[in-house]
Design a protein around this motif. Sequence first.
Motif, mmCIF file in Angstrom:
data_model
loop_
_atom_site.group_PDB
_atom_site.id
_atom_site.type_symbol
_atom_site.label_atom_id
_atom_site.label_comp_id
_atom_site.label_asym_id
_atom_site.label_seq_id
_atom_site.Cartn_x
_atom_site.Cartn_y
_atom_site.Cartn_z
ATOM 1 N N THR A 163 0.832 -1.201 0.000
ATOM 2 C CA THR A 163 0.000 0.000 0.000
ATOM 3 C C THR A 163 0.865 1.248 0.000
ATOM 4 O OG1 THR A 163 -1.583 -1.226 1.313
ATOM 5 C CG2 THR A 163 -1.887 1.147 1.184
ATOM 6 N N LEU A 164 1.889 1.241 0.858
ATOM 7 C CA LEU A 164 2.765 2.411 0.937
ATOM 8 C C LEU A 164 3.463 2.645 -0.397
ATOM 9 C CD1 LEU A 164 4.096 4.646 2.450
ATOM 10 C CD2 LEU A 164 5.695 3.024 3.434
ATOM 11 N N MET B 270 2.464 1.779 -3.400
ATOM 12 C CA MET B 270 1.521 2.290 -4.390
ATOM 13 C C MET B 270 1.177 3.747 -4.114
ATOM 14 S SD MET B 270 1.143 0.118 -6.588
ATOM 15 C CE MET B 270 2.538 -0.963 -6.458
ATOM 16 N N LEU B 271 1.000 4.086 -2.833
ATOM 17 C CA LEU B 271 0.638 5.464 -2.509
ATOM 18 C C LEU B 271 1.787 6.421 -2.798
ATOM 19 C CD1 LEU B 271 -1.412 4.988 0.768
ATOM 20 C CD2 LEU B 271 -2.248 5.809 -1.413
ATOM 21 N N LEU B 272 3.026 5.945 -2.580
ATOM 22 C CA LEU B 272 4.180 6.800 -2.885
ATOM 23 C C LEU B 272 4.267 7.060 -4.381
ATOM 24 C CD1 LEU B 272 6.955 5.436 -0.506
ATOM 25 C CD2 LEU B 272 5.989 7.726 -0.506
ATOM 26 N N ARG C 99 1.586 9.394 -5.258
ATOM 27 C CA ARG C 99 1.922 10.753 -4.838
ATOM 28 C C ARG C 99 2.836 11.413 -5.868
ATOM 29 N NH1 ARG C 99 6.323 11.808 -0.285
ATOM 30 N NH2 ARG C 99 7.578 11.080 -2.026
ATOM 31 N N THR D 61 0.895 12.284 -8.955
ATOM 32 C CA THR D 61 0.025 13.446 -8.737
ATOM 33 C C THR D 61 0.840 14.722 -8.742
ATOM 34 O OG1 THR D 61 -0.986 11.985 -7.118
ATOM 35 C CG2 THR D 61 -1.919 14.179 -7.323
ATOM 36 N N LEU D 62 1.977 14.691 -8.029
ATOM 37 C CA LEU D 62 2.775 15.910 -7.923
ATOM 38 C C LEU D 62 3.355 16.301 -9.274
ATOM 39 C CD1 LEU D 62 4.644 15.361 -4.553
ATOM 40 C CD2 LEU D 62 2.738 16.888 -5.029
#
Lengths: 274, 415
Positions: B168-169, B171-173, B176, B179-180
């Motif tokens: 999860t971490l 994928m979220l990184l 992120r 997105t940025l």
Amino acid sequence: MRPASESPVVRFTQVSKRFLLRRNAAGSVKELCLAALHPSRRETHRELWALRDVTFDIHAGEAVAFVGRNGSGKSTLLKLVAGITAPTQGQVLVTRDARIGTLIELGIGFHGELSARDNVYLNAAIHGLSRREIDEVYPAILDYSGLADFADQPVRNFSSGMHMRLGFSVAMQLRPDILLLDEVFAVGDAAFQAQCLDTMRAYRHRGGTLLFVSHEPESVRQICDRVIVLDAGAVVYDGGVDEGLEAYARLSASRGIDVAGVDEHPAPASPPRA
Amino acid sequence: MGYTLPVGFVAALLPMTPAVTPAPWRACFLDALVAAAALALAWWLHLPHGAPAQWLLATPSLLQLFPLVFALSVLAVSRVGGHGAWARPVLAGGVLSLTLCAVLTGPASGTPVPWVVLCGASWLTMLLALAWRGSQLWHSAVHSARQGTLVAPRHHTPVLATLRRQQTLLMLLVARDLTLKYRGSTLGMLWSLANPLIMTVTYGLVFTYVYPSRIEGFVYLLLLGILAWSFVAVTTRMATSAIVDSGSLVKNVYFPRLVLPTATVLFNLSQYVVALVVLVPILSVATGHLPSWLMLLLPLPLMLLVMFAWGLSLVLAATTARLRDVQHLLDVALQVLFWATPVVYTLDIFPPGPWSTLALYSPLAPFITALRSLAFAAEWPSAQVMTLMVLYAGCAVAVGLGVFVRLEEQFAESL
């Protein structure tokens, strides 16, 4: 409050931690090469023992306050429990797969350009939650922080108080087994501090273990049932709250440091510092 | 052709050794060793990389021989292996019999055995065993924990298990970073095509009009090289700041640090894959080099390239945490490496000799050459190229993990 059970969840066995205060530390390859050529540029260092021979057990459900003057090794101790740094000597053991909530600084890892929602997800994932678990706790986090209206706002627009609320909500709603708190109540308004204290009590009621670093006798009295006093990295007292705070007060007095709020007869309901 | 017999026997017997060793991971390691050895052997013997299908058709007696040898091999393997699962003996038997047939009929037909056939046995067993073990570990990682025992707070779990738990971490990184990067841009991910496109067009114009290239469809070759090159270059450059940029996190929360550089690699991989999927078909059609079924094998060199980039990234991320100017050294190294890598040229511009050998040994050369032979030339990469790829990728991962794990403890203090 629930009685502490018999099995330890955190065990320190003769733990010492040394920091090297480097002079002429080579921070780059260039300096490393120069140091090889010039003896005068070689690194020299001074040793600083942040913790010396610390031994204790913490059992499930206990709330332990670590008190001591600045530089006595309290924060280092929390970082060892969290696994952020490793001990130089001795052994630090923690229950396998215990979820450790760290609140050493509030709002750590928040990215200003991301929305509050994205930040909460990322922060929870850093603490080891899976996406499904985060989906479950996310409404509670938002609810607790009282920032539901700002969930899609980038965090850079938040005030520092909102930052703090969000950070604390995440840490508290992750349902940690062991919670490491470092001086987080020192900031924030009275209402926020009252909310924090309530949450702490509820957390303890659920059987959570708490390691709490504080200078504030009032919050220690309200939350903790054991005090460990550290001085220059060594444990000088380990036991009940009132005696512990007295020992700390004596220690501070002998070094000529006035500790506000520690006196023989503290007011039971003194207002939290604003 | 005298060598085929002993070589064939060795190559056929070796995949069976893992079946006898008990520890599953040792077995996988042995498999990998055997596969690498078989490749090196094929290289040393200068086996051609001719098409295995044609070779099979050119030796008709093979087809008659195959059923018998297959049955015998399965029997032999299951006797020796002696374990319950049917897949391994059948598989090993199949590839063993293929190798045996190749050895038996090869000299008669007069066509030398392609290296793919010789190494096929060990490679197939290795990959399948790895995938099997990997998937088992992947699924068991979450449930393997024993409750209640005391351990050091940052005890080492196997790398694969760590990454699985931090899915999860990771994928979220990656999300992120995406997105940025594409915040506020309407074209979004399409921007990741801009950079390789501009490079390809620029170099394409240079090598069409300024220094015309002899190779037909050179732009396609160029694109394959540039995509792979920029993947590695951008990944490594970003990896140098993977730990440093997350300094406040690293100092205040514990999570497996391995996640940070790994997320960097995955982020760049996502861009690379998008670029490949969009641009390769376009150029393949435009230059008339239509894809063959060998294109299906592209994931293999890609996987090895990702492993190579990952290993490098781990070393760079860990060392930059301590020595900040690693980034500048890397920039210089990348400048040199760009011209030492067959991006704007191919390896066959060198006449055989020390220079061509040197060019082949350059770190990225085997990867790009393999990608090009599969996608552009529609032929098997040579045993030499395969060996070097496996060697580089394996070494990079081993060194990378070794360095990273060793330096990991100091990150919080040296930042």
